[in-house]
Scaffold this active site. Structure first.
Site, PDB file in Angstrom:
ATOM      1  N   TRP A  59       1.193   2.150   1.384  1.00  0.00           N
ATOM      2  CA  TRP A  59       1.092   2.283  -0.077  1.00  0.00           C
ATOM      3  C   TRP A  59       2.301   2.995  -0.657  1.00  0.00           C
ATOM      4  CZ3 TRP A  59      -1.426  -1.124  -2.481  1.00  0.00           C
ATOM      5  CH2 TRP A  59      -2.646  -1.615  -2.014  1.00  0.00           C
ATOM      6  N   ASP A 107      -0.352   9.472  -5.982  1.00  0.00           N
ATOM      7  CA  ASP A 107      -1.335   8.397  -5.917  1.00  0.00           C
ATOM      8  C   ASP A 107      -2.528   8.953  -5.144  1.00  0.00           C
ATOM      9  OD1 ASP A 107      -2.908   6.224  -5.355  1.00  0.00           O
ATOM     10  OD2 ASP A 107      -1.281   4.941  -4.606  1.00  0.00           O
ATOM     11  N   LYS A 148     -12.187   3.007  -4.976  1.00  0.00           N
ATOM     12  CA  LYS A 148     -12.363   3.663  -3.679  1.00  0.00           C
ATOM     13  C   LYS A 148     -13.485   4.696  -3.777  1.00  0.00           C
ATOM     14  CE  LYS A 148      -8.828   1.166  -2.734  1.00  0.00           C
ATOM     15  NZ  LYS A 148      -7.443   1.528  -2.696  1.00  0.00           N
TER      16      LYS A 148
END
Ligand SMILES: *Cc1c(COP(=O)(O)O)cnc(C)c1O
Length: 357
Positions: free
Chosen positions: A101, A170, A194
């Protein structure tokens, strides 16, 4: 048989939240119409929007100097919104690479300015390079990192010691799983699917001093300042997703808040890692200091048994244990809504699978 959903995202949601969402799909607040049919400009929806901001402020002790936004476009839109809004005249930013990511975020950033990698763990994927080794640039507009790498299962056990430029995180896959001082950050963002709600909506928390610096090319829909001034009602908001995310905030309050869930999350992951570490069939290769409490990534020492493992697990109603296609293996995501009993059942299942294989 109880179903336990270990999916990485979209992920498990509290069943009471799903029941409340179900009822509101038919009739919300006795208006006689569905939450799907209510105007985002109605007083009822504005009250929901205000309450969700207020509840999140309380859950994470966020001062008024930080704006809280509920935006469309998922986590990946933030990979563009962050540079578009924060690069400014400096036109360069520092990025730390701790996994897939991180790299996707940085690659998107290069479309808008100079992205400088301060360090990378490519050669040692289970380790976070120590801050002493970070080659930061004094003229960076901000410093970006990923607090929990969902695919590799690598999580920061500390807040990066960056104080001279705004720190940007993030937090998509560990948001609301533990408390943290927002004042150490310039901006954090989290895709909701999530740990905080349904897919599509993203929470952004940013210090007000970062507004008003968007590059001229910034699309209006990607401009934090426009969204902040409109209280996230600039366009037709993701009303249903926002509503469900607010229900999750209320559920967290009822569980005793983020600190109470943090304790349970710590226990859940610790017992699964402890079992994996003493087993000869299962293996986790992340340095214990950086193991994610949210995504436990592991594999079988006999990898040919993995399809059989997944099949047998699903017969026991243990779902979503397949690892990400880029890294293979297995992954158990243990977000807030995954009960401790689910982890206990997973460990029992893993023991039995090890015994008969
Ligand atoms: C899932 C995830 C994303 C991407 O979110 P999308 O909503 O699919 O764009 C970004 N960062 C991290 C850490 C994630 O886990």
């Amino acid at each position: 048989m109880t179903v336990y959903n270990f999916n990485p995202g979209p992920a498990t949601l509290p069943s009471v939240v799903l029941e409340q969402a179900q009822a509101a799909l038919v009739d919300w607040q006795n208006l006689g119409i569905s939450i799907l049919e209510v105007s985002h400009r109605s007083p009822e929806f504005k009250a929901l929007a205000d309450a969700s901001v207020q509840d999140l402020r309380e859950l994470l002790a966020i001062p008024q100097s930080y704006k809280i936004l509920f935006l469309p476009g998922g986590g990946r839109s933030q990979f563009a919104m962050v540079p578009l809004n924060l690069l400014g005249k400096k036109n360069r930013a520092d990025y730390l690479d701790t996994g897939i990511w991180s790299r996707i975020a940085g690659a998107e950033g290069t479309r808008y300015g100079h992205i400088h990698w301060v360090a990378s763990n490519k050669e040692q994927p289970g380790v976070i390079p120590p801050p002493e080794s970070w080659n930061t640039h004094p003229e960076a507009a901000y410093f970006h990192y990923v607090d929990n790498e969902t695919i590799e299962g690598v999580e920061f056990p500390y807040i990066p010691p960056i104080t001279s430029v705004p720190l940007v995180a993030d937090m998509s896959s560990n948001f609301l799983s533990r408390t943290f001082p927002i004042t150490s950050f310039g901006l954090i963002y989290a895709a909701a699917q999530k740990n905080a709600g349904p897919a599509g909506i993203t929470v952004v928390i940013l210090h007000e001093s970062l507004l008003g610096k968007a590059l001229p090319m910034t699309p209006s829909m990607f401009n934090y300042t426009l969204h902040a001034h409109a209280h996230s009602l600039y366009n037709t908001a993701l009303t249903f997703n926002w509503f469900v995310t607010h229900l999750v905030f209320k559920w967290i309050q009822q569980q005793g808040g983020v600190a109470a869930l943090e304790k349970i999350n710590q226990r859940k992951s610790a017992k699964l890692y402890a079992y994996i570490d003493q087993s000869s069939l299962y293996e986790n290769s992340v340095d214990p200091r950086y193991r994610s409490r949210m995504n436990v990534v592991f594999h079988l020492t006999a990898p040919q048994l993995e399809p059989k493992f997944l099949h047998a697990a699903s017969d026991e109603r243990l779902l979503g244990l397949k690892g990400h296609t880029l890294v293979g293996g297995l992954r158990a995501s243990l977000y807030n809504a995954l009960p401790e009993a689910g982890v206990d059942k997973l460990i029992e299942f893993m023991k039995e699978f090890e015994r008969v294989n």
